[in-house]
Design a protein around this motif. Structure first.
Motif, mmCIF file in Angstrom:
data_model
loop_
_atom_site.group_PDB
_atom_site.id
_atom_site.type_symbol
_atom_site.label_atom_id
_atom_site.label_comp_id
_atom_site.label_asym_id
_atom_site.label_seq_id
_atom_site.Cartn_x
_atom_site.Cartn_y
_atom_site.Cartn_z
ATOM 1 N N VAL A 155 0.564 -1.084 -0.049
ATOM 2 C CA VAL A 155 0.205 -0.349 0.107
ATOM 3 C C VAL A 155 0.839 1.664 0.014
ATOM 4 C CG1 VAL A 155 -2.191 1.260 1.421
ATOM 5 C CG2 VAL A 155 -1.602 -0.978 1.877
ATOM 6 N N PHE A 156 1.081 1.890 -1.586
ATOM 7 C CA PHE A 156 2.135 2.975 -1.429
ATOM 8 C C PHE A 156 1.347 4.101 -0.701
ATOM 9 C CE2 PHE A 156 3.215 -0.135 -4.187
ATOM 10 C CZ PHE A 156 4.740 0.196 -4.315
ATOM 11 N N THR A 157 1.583 5.273 0.389
ATOM 12 C CA THR A 157 1.074 5.976 1.255
ATOM 13 C C THR A 157 1.871 7.576 0.907
ATOM 14 O OG1 THR A 157 2.527 5.286 3.141
ATOM 15 C CG2 THR A 157 -0.295 4.698 2.815
ATOM 16 N N GLU A 158 3.173 7.349 0.503
ATOM 17 C CA GLU A 158 3.779 8.209 0.551
ATOM 18 C C GLU A 158 3.948 8.587 -1.391
ATOM 19 O OE1 GLU A 158 3.591 10.816 2.422
ATOM 20 O OE2 GLU A 158 2.948 9.655 4.148
ATOM 21 N N GLY A 159 4.923 9.646 -1.731
ATOM 22 C CA GLY A 159 5.301 9.157 -2.828
ATOM 23 C C GLY A 159 4.378 9.473 -4.638
ATOM 24 N N LYS A 160 4.893 9.183 -5.799
ATOM 25 C CA LYS A 160 4.397 9.365 -6.703
ATOM 26 C C LYS A 160 3.383 8.017 -6.930
ATOM 27 C CE LYS A 160 7.776 7.404 -10.172
ATOM 28 N NZ LYS A 160 7.869 6.921 -10.842
ATOM 29 N N TYR A 161 3.073 6.946 -6.564
ATOM 30 C CA TYR A 161 2.115 6.074 -5.827
ATOM 31 C C TYR A 161 1.551 6.382 -5.194
ATOM 32 C CZ TYR A 161 6.477 4.700 -9.521
ATOM 33 O OH TYR A 161 7.057 4.521 -9.774
ATOM 34 N N LYS A 162 1.262 7.051 -4.304
ATOM 35 C CA LYS A 162 0.944 7.101 -3.772
ATOM 36 C C LYS A 162 -0.800 6.637 -3.827
ATOM 37 C CE LYS A 162 -1.236 11.038 -0.030
ATOM 38 N NZ LYS A 162 -1.379 11.972 0.846
ATOM 39 N N GLY A 163 -1.517 5.940 -2.635
ATOM 40 C CA GLY A 163 -3.200 5.625 -2.966
ATOM 41 C C GLY A 163 -3.123 4.433 -4.331
ATOM 42 N N SER A 164 -1.890 3.833 -4.251
ATOM 43 C CA SER A 164 -2.013 3.054 -5.012
ATOM 44 C C SER A 164 -1.587 1.577 -4.556
ATOM 45 C CB SER A 164 -1.079 2.909 -6.469
ATOM 46 O OG SER A 164 -1.359 4.297 -7.469
ATOM 47 N N THR A 165 -1.886 0.688 -5.330
ATOM 48 C CA THR A 165 -1.580 -0.860 -4.104
ATOM 49 C C THR A 165 -1.395 -1.950 -5.121
ATOM 50 O OG1 THR A 165 -3.299 -1.802 -4.581
ATOM 51 C CG2 THR A 165 -3.378 -0.463 -2.618
ATOM 52 N N ILE A 166 -0.025 -2.784 -5.052
ATOM 53 C CA ILE A 166 -0.265 -4.316 -5.390
ATOM 54 C C ILE A 166 -0.464 -5.453 -4.683
ATOM 55 C CG2 ILE A 166 2.102 -5.289 -6.580
ATOM 56 C CD1 ILE A 166 3.672 -2.566 -7.013
ATOM 57 N N SER A 167 -0.797 -6.439 -5.614
ATOM 58 C CA SER A 167 -1.385 -7.243 -4.443
ATOM 59 C C SER A 167 -0.514 -8.275 -4.857
ATOM 60 C CB SER A 167 -2.433 -7.816 -4.784
ATOM 61 O OG SER A 167 -3.609 -6.825 -4.222
ATOM 62 N N VAL A 168 -0.119 -9.193 -3.497
ATOM 63 C CA VAL A 168 1.079 -10.375 -4.600
ATOM 64 C C VAL A 168 0.396 -11.442 -3.547
ATOM 65 C CG1 VAL A 168 3.249 -11.765 -3.856
ATOM 66 C CG2 VAL A 168 2.822 -9.029 -4.252
ATOM 67 N N LEU A 169 0.087 -12.380 -3.858
ATOM 68 C CA LEU A 169 -0.175 -14.458 -3.230
ATOM 69 C C LEU A 169 0.540 -15.057 -3.895
ATOM 70 C CD1 LEU A 169 -3.237 -15.086 -2.145
ATOM 71 C CD2 LEU A 169 -3.845 -15.389 -4.336
ATOM 72 N N GLY A 170 0.423 -16.374 -3.145
ATOM 73 C CA GLY A 170 1.718 -17.090 -3.364
ATOM 74 C C GLY A 170 2.168 -17.849 -2.111
ATOM 75 N N ARG A 171 3.419 -18.896 -2.889
ATOM 76 C CA ARG A 171 3.592 -19.315 -1.851
ATOM 77 C C ARG A 171 5.236 -18.644 -1.896
ATOM 78 N NH1 ARG A 171 7.713 -24.140 -1.365
ATOM 79 N NH2 ARG A 171 7.213 -25.050 -0.250
ATOM 80 N N ASN A 172 5.726 -18.505 -0.496
ATOM 81 C CA ASN A 172 7.098 -18.335 0.466
ATOM 82 C C ASN A 172 7.479 -18.758 1.105
ATOM 83 O OD1 ASN A 172 9.278 -16.371 0.445
ATOM 84 N ND2 ASN A 172 7.964 -15.204 1.604
ATOM 85 N N PRO A 173 8.475 -19.671 0.107
ATOM 86 C CA PRO A 173 10.092 -20.354 0.733
ATOM 87 C C PRO A 173 11.035 -20.219 1.808
ATOM 88 C CG PRO A 173 10.152 -21.359 -1.364
ATOM 89 C CD PRO A 173 9.089 -19.731 -1.029
ATOM 90 N N ILE A 174 10.783 -19.297 3.019
ATOM 91 C CA ILE A 174 11.400 -18.992 3.542
ATOM 92 C C ILE A 174 12.736 -18.982 3.803
ATOM 93 C CG2 ILE A 174 9.571 -17.787 4.414
ATOM 94 C CD1 ILE A 174 9.848 -19.163 7.310
ATOM 95 N N THR A 175 12.888 -19.825 4.204
ATOM 96 C CA THR A 175 14.051 -21.115 4.422
ATOM 97 C C THR A 175 15.608 -20.242 3.137
ATOM 98 O OG1 THR A 175 14.024 -22.724 3.719
ATOM 99 C CG2 THR A 175 14.095 -22.208 5.814
ATOM 100 N N GLU A 176 15.036 -20.471 1.791
ATOM 101 C CA GLU A 176 15.701 -20.573 0.172
ATOM 102 C C GLU A 176 16.084 -18.516 -0.006
ATOM 103 O OE1 GLU A 176 13.708 -21.312 -2.670
ATOM 104 O OE2 GLU A 176 12.620 -23.255 -2.435
ATOM 105 N N LYS A 177 17.536 -18.567 -0.332
ATOM 106 C CA LYS A 177 17.584 -16.961 -0.021
ATOM 107 C C LYS A 177 17.034 -16.644 -0.955
ATOM 108 C CE LYS A 177 22.333 -14.451 -1.334
ATOM 109 N NZ LYS A 177 23.223 -14.326 -0.591
#
Length: 169
Positions: free
Chosen positions: A99-121
């Motif tokens: 959620v962008f609250t500052e700068g040139k993208y203020k008011g815009s969002t990007i959504s991510v949905l997926g698997r995050n294998p946290i032990t991988e670099k």
């Protein structure tokens, strides 16, 4: 930026060319301390005995900044719900909104949905949508752990996003 409800905005959207944007930022996953931004909201009956923390679900509202220092320029918040969803290796199933609250993208969002294998670099997550400047976003988010304090479990994550989207109408 015209709101979707304004006359002809959807017709204008269909006429626009796709745009590609690369973004780079850090977010601060604080599980302890005065700026705590990560909270456990649920766990399964096997979480306590699972080597992968299966069923442990968090809600996050993390600070997003230009640099790894939490005092660097603020871009917004990373908000969502990661949960351990693999019985065999530590991996999150993540639903996350940048959620962008500052700068040139203020008011815009990007959504991510997926698997995050946290032990991988380095991990790759799909971008599945967005709003505002990032309307109809798709692409990939590349993430890695920049810093981990094992005593507090506070983490700084580095993100690079490659986003294909339609600009605002």
């Amino acid at each position: 930026m015209a709101a979707l409800g304004e006359k002809n905005s959807l017709e204008n959207l269909a006429k626009l060319k796709e745009t590609k944007t690369k973004l780079h930022f850090y977010f601060h996953d604080n599980s302890a301390g005065k700026d705590r931004s990560v909270w456990v909201v649920a766990q399964s009956e096997i979480t306590a005995t699972s080597p992968t923390h299966f069923g442990l679900i968090y809600m996050v509202d993390n600070l997003m900044t230009v640099g790894p220092d939490p005092n660097s320029q603020v871009l917004g918040r990373a908000q969502g719900s990661p949960g351990f969803a693999d019985l065999h290796s530590p991996a999150f199933a993540m639903g996350l909104n940048f959620v962008f609250t500052e700068g040139k993208y203020k008011g815009s969002t990007i959504s991510v949905l997926g698997r995050n294998p946290i032990t991988e670099k380095v991990r790759e997550l799909p971008i599945v949508g967005g709003t505002g400047v990032f309307r109809m976003a798709r692409g990939i988010a590349i993430t890695s752990t920049y810093f981990l304090d094992e005593a507090t479990n506070n983490v700084i994550l580095e993100y690079t996003l490659y986003v294909t989207h339609y600009p605002s109408v």
